[in-house]
Design a protein around this motif. Structure first.
Motif, PDB file in Angstrom:
ATOM      1  N   MET A  89       0.895  -1.226   0.178  1.00  7.83           N
ATOM      2  CA  MET A  89      -0.056  -0.004   0.077  1.00  7.83           C
ATOM      3  C   MET A  89       1.000   1.269   0.158  1.00  7.83           C
ATOM      4  SD  MET A  89      -2.880   1.280   2.687  1.00  7.83           S
ATOM      5  CE  MET A  89      -4.287   0.285   2.479  1.00  7.83           C
ATOM      6  N   LYS A  90       0.239   2.013  -0.681  1.00 10.14           N
ATOM      7  CA  LYS A  90       1.376   3.248  -1.048  1.00 10.14           C
ATOM      8  C   LYS A  90       0.894   4.371   0.289  1.00 10.14           C
ATOM      9  CE  LYS A  90       2.607   6.881  -4.312  1.00 10.14           C
ATOM     10  NZ  LYS A  90       2.359   7.089  -5.611  1.00 10.14           N
ATOM     11  N   LYS A  91       2.108   5.062   0.548  1.00  9.58           N
ATOM     12  CA  LYS A  91       1.639   6.002   1.925  1.00  9.58           C
ATOM     13  C   LYS A  91       1.191   7.355   1.186  1.00  9.58           C
ATOM     14  CE  LYS A  91       3.816   7.265   6.208  1.00  9.58           C
ATOM     15  NZ  LYS A  91       5.022   7.129   6.818  1.00  9.58           N
ATOM     16  N   THR A  92       0.365   7.714   1.588  1.00 13.95           N
ATOM     17  CA  THR A  92      -0.360   9.240   1.160  1.00 13.95           C
ATOM     18  C   THR A  92      -0.116  10.322   1.963  1.00 13.95           C
ATOM     19  OG1 THR A  92      -1.921   7.754   0.381  1.00 13.95           O
ATOM     20  CG2 THR A  92      -2.224  10.062   0.374  1.00 13.95           C
ATOM     21  N   ASP A  93       0.555  11.319   1.604  1.00 10.40           N
ATOM     22  CA  ASP A  93       0.634  12.589   2.272  1.00 10.40           C
ATOM     23  C   ASP A  93      -0.317  13.318   2.767  1.00 10.40           C
ATOM     24  OD1 ASP A  93       1.351  15.148   2.769  1.00 10.40           O
ATOM     25  OD2 ASP A  93       2.860  15.592   1.294  1.00 10.40           O
ATOM     26  N   PRO A  94      -0.731  13.560   4.021  1.00 11.86           N
ATOM     27  CA  PRO A  94      -1.924  14.327   4.326  1.00 11.86           C
ATOM     28  C   PRO A  94      -2.269  15.478   3.697  1.00 11.86           C
ATOM     29  CG  PRO A  94      -0.218  13.915   6.301  1.00 11.86           C
ATOM     30  CD  PRO A  94       0.268  13.710   4.816  1.00 11.86           C
ATOM     31  N   ASN A  95      -1.546  16.023   3.100  1.00  9.14           N
ATOM     32  CA  ASN A  95      -1.768  17.307   2.484  1.00  9.14           C
ATOM     33  C   ASN A  95      -2.200  17.352   1.153  1.00  9.14           C
ATOM     34  OD1 ASN A  95      -0.900  19.396   4.687  1.00  9.14           O
ATOM     35  ND2 ASN A  95       1.294  19.196   4.094  1.00  9.14           N
ATOM     36  N   ILE A  96      -1.710  16.215   0.563  1.00 10.76           N
ATOM     37  CA  ILE A  96      -2.280  15.811  -0.895  1.00 10.76           C
ATOM     38  C   ILE A  96      -3.861  15.374  -0.557  1.00 10.76           C
ATOM     39  CG2 ILE A  96      -2.181  14.198  -2.616  1.00 10.76           C
ATOM     40  CD1 ILE A  96       0.674  14.059  -2.388  1.00 10.76           C
ATOM     41  N   THR A  97      -4.054  14.555   0.668  1.00  9.78           N
ATOM     42  CA  THR A  97      -5.287  14.370   0.890  1.00  9.78           C
ATOM     43  C   THR A  97      -6.444  15.424   1.135  1.00  9.78           C
ATOM     44  OG1 THR A  97      -4.524  12.229   1.752  1.00  9.78           O
ATOM     45  CG2 THR A  97      -6.983  12.868   2.486  1.00  9.78           C
ATOM     46  N   ARG A  98      -5.772  16.427   1.703  1.00  4.46           N
ATOM     47  CA  ARG A  98      -6.582  17.736   2.204  1.00  4.46           C
ATOM     48  C   ARG A  98      -6.957  18.546   0.861  1.00  4.46           C
ATOM     49  NH1 ARG A  98      -6.179  20.399   7.515  1.00  4.46           N
ATOM     50  NH2 ARG A  98      -6.014  22.176   6.359  1.00  4.46           N
ATOM     51  N   HIS A  99      -6.002  18.411   0.090  1.00  5.03           N
ATOM     52  CA  HIS A  99      -6.055  19.445  -1.281  1.00  5.03           C
ATOM     53  C   HIS A  99      -7.213  18.422  -2.162  1.00  5.03           C
ATOM     54  CE1 HIS A  99      -2.620  22.149  -1.119  1.00  5.03           C
ATOM     55  NE2 HIS A  99      -2.730  21.694  -0.322  1.00  5.03           N
ATOM     56  N   THR A 100      -7.229  17.210  -2.045  1.00  5.22           N
ATOM     57  CA  THR A 100      -8.035  16.427  -3.073  1.00  5.22           C
ATOM     58  C   THR A 100      -9.560  16.554  -2.384  1.00  5.22           C
ATOM     59  OG1 THR A 100      -6.249  14.973  -3.532  1.00  5.22           O
ATOM     60  CG2 THR A 100      -8.603  14.264  -3.726  1.00  5.22           C
ATOM     61  N   VAL A 101      -9.540  16.514  -1.145  1.00  4.81           N
ATOM     62  CA  VAL A 101     -10.791  16.585  -0.688  1.00  4.81           C
ATOM     63  C   VAL A 101     -11.368  17.919  -0.853  1.00  4.81           C
ATOM     64  CG1 VAL A 101     -12.394  16.665   1.767  1.00  4.81           C
ATOM     65  CG2 VAL A 101     -10.592  14.912   1.206  1.00  4.81           C
ATOM     66  N   SER A 102     -10.582  18.968  -0.601  1.00  8.72           N
ATOM     67  CA  SER A 102     -11.038  20.351  -0.860  1.00  8.72           C
ATOM     68  C   SER A 102     -11.584  20.514  -2.376  1.00  8.72           C
ATOM     69  CB  SER A 102     -10.025  21.237  -0.548  1.00  8.72           C
ATOM     70  OG  SER A 102      -9.887  21.219   0.936  1.00  8.72           O
ATOM     71  N   THR A 103     -10.670  20.072  -3.298  1.00 11.72           N
ATOM     72  CA  THR A 103     -11.037  20.328  -4.572  1.00 11.72           C
ATOM     73  C   THR A 103     -12.235  19.430  -5.235  1.00 11.72           C
ATOM     74  OG1 THR A 103      -9.050  19.134  -5.557  1.00 11.72           O
ATOM     75  CG2 THR A 103      -8.826  21.476  -5.238  1.00 11.72           C
ATOM     76  N   THR A 104     -11.976  18.085  -5.250  1.00  9.21           N
ATOM     77  CA  THR A 104     -12.820  17.153  -5.729  1.00  9.21           C
ATOM     78  C   THR A 104     -14.147  16.876  -5.058  1.00  9.21           C
ATOM     79  OG1 THR A 104     -11.771  15.220  -4.962  1.00  9.21           O
ATOM     80  CG2 THR A 104     -10.975  16.120  -6.968  1.00  9.21           C
ATOM     81  N   VAL A 105     -14.083  17.145  -3.901  1.00  2.00           N
ATOM     82  CA  VAL A 105     -15.398  16.494  -2.964  1.00  2.00           C
ATOM     83  C   VAL A 105     -15.922  17.782  -2.697  1.00  2.00           C
ATOM     84  CG1 VAL A 105     -16.019  15.486  -1.097  1.00  2.00           C
ATOM     85  CG2 VAL A 105     -14.271  14.497  -2.015  1.00  2.00           C
ATOM     86  N   THR A 106     -15.512  19.062  -2.197  1.00  2.00           N
ATOM     87  CA  THR A 106     -16.206  19.995  -1.671  1.00  2.00           C
ATOM     88  C   THR A 106     -16.826  21.114  -2.644  1.00  2.00           C
ATOM     89  OG1 THR A 106     -14.389  21.003  -0.742  1.00  2.00           O
ATOM     90  CG2 THR A 106     -15.597  19.568   0.613  1.00  2.00           C
ATOM     91  N   LEU A 107     -15.380  21.614  -3.200  1.00  2.00           N
ATOM     92  CA  LEU A 107     -15.635  23.020  -4.107  1.00  2.00           C
ATOM     93  C   LEU A 107     -16.379  22.547  -5.322  1.00  2.00           C
ATOM     94  CD1 LEU A 107     -12.185  24.640  -3.529  1.00  2.00           C
ATOM     95  CD2 LEU A 107     -14.407  25.253  -2.565  1.00  2.00           C
ATOM     96  N   THR A 108     -15.962  21.377  -6.002  1.00  2.00           N
ATOM     97  CA  THR A 108     -16.665  20.953  -7.203  1.00  2.00           C
ATOM     98  C   THR A 108     -18.339  20.593  -7.090  1.00  2.00           C
ATOM     99  OG1 THR A 108     -15.954  18.698  -7.049  1.00  2.00           O
ATOM    100  CG2 THR A 108     -14.465  20.210  -8.251  1.00  2.00           C
ATOM    101  N   ASN A 109     -18.437  20.412  -5.868  1.00  2.00           N
ATOM    102  CA  ASN A 109     -19.949  20.002  -5.613  1.00  2.00           C
ATOM    103  C   ASN A 109     -20.757  21.273  -5.041  1.00  2.00           C
ATOM    104  OD1 ASN A 109     -20.257  17.385  -6.219  1.00  2.00           O
ATOM    105  ND2 ASN A 109     -18.837  16.914  -4.963  1.00  2.00           N
TER     106      ASN A 109
END
Length: 59
Positions: free
Chosen positions: A1-21
């Motif tokens: 399993m690839k380790k994910t940077d928490p900041n990348i996760t925050r950015h992804t949530v902000s752009t793809t989940v919240t703002l685009t919706n």
């Protein structure tokens, strides 16, 4: 399993989940605990760049 940077996760949530919706940027700012709305505006720049990229690929 690839380790994910928490900041990348925050950015992804902000752009793809919240703002685009349609979640207001003020709400996204509160979710992330930003003290300054300008910090949250960074996510909109990322989103705008993605939209611009996809629009160019459609031409």
């Amino acid at each position: 399993m690839k380790k994910t940077d928490p900041n990348i996760t925050r950015h992804t949530v902000s752009t793809t989940v919240t703002l685009t919706n349609g979640v207001p940027i003020e709400s996204v700012s509160n979710i992330h605990g930003h003290k300054n709305l300008r910090t949250t505006h960074y996510y909109t720049r990322v989103l705008n760049r993605k939209v611009s990229y996809y629009m160019r690929t459609l031409k």
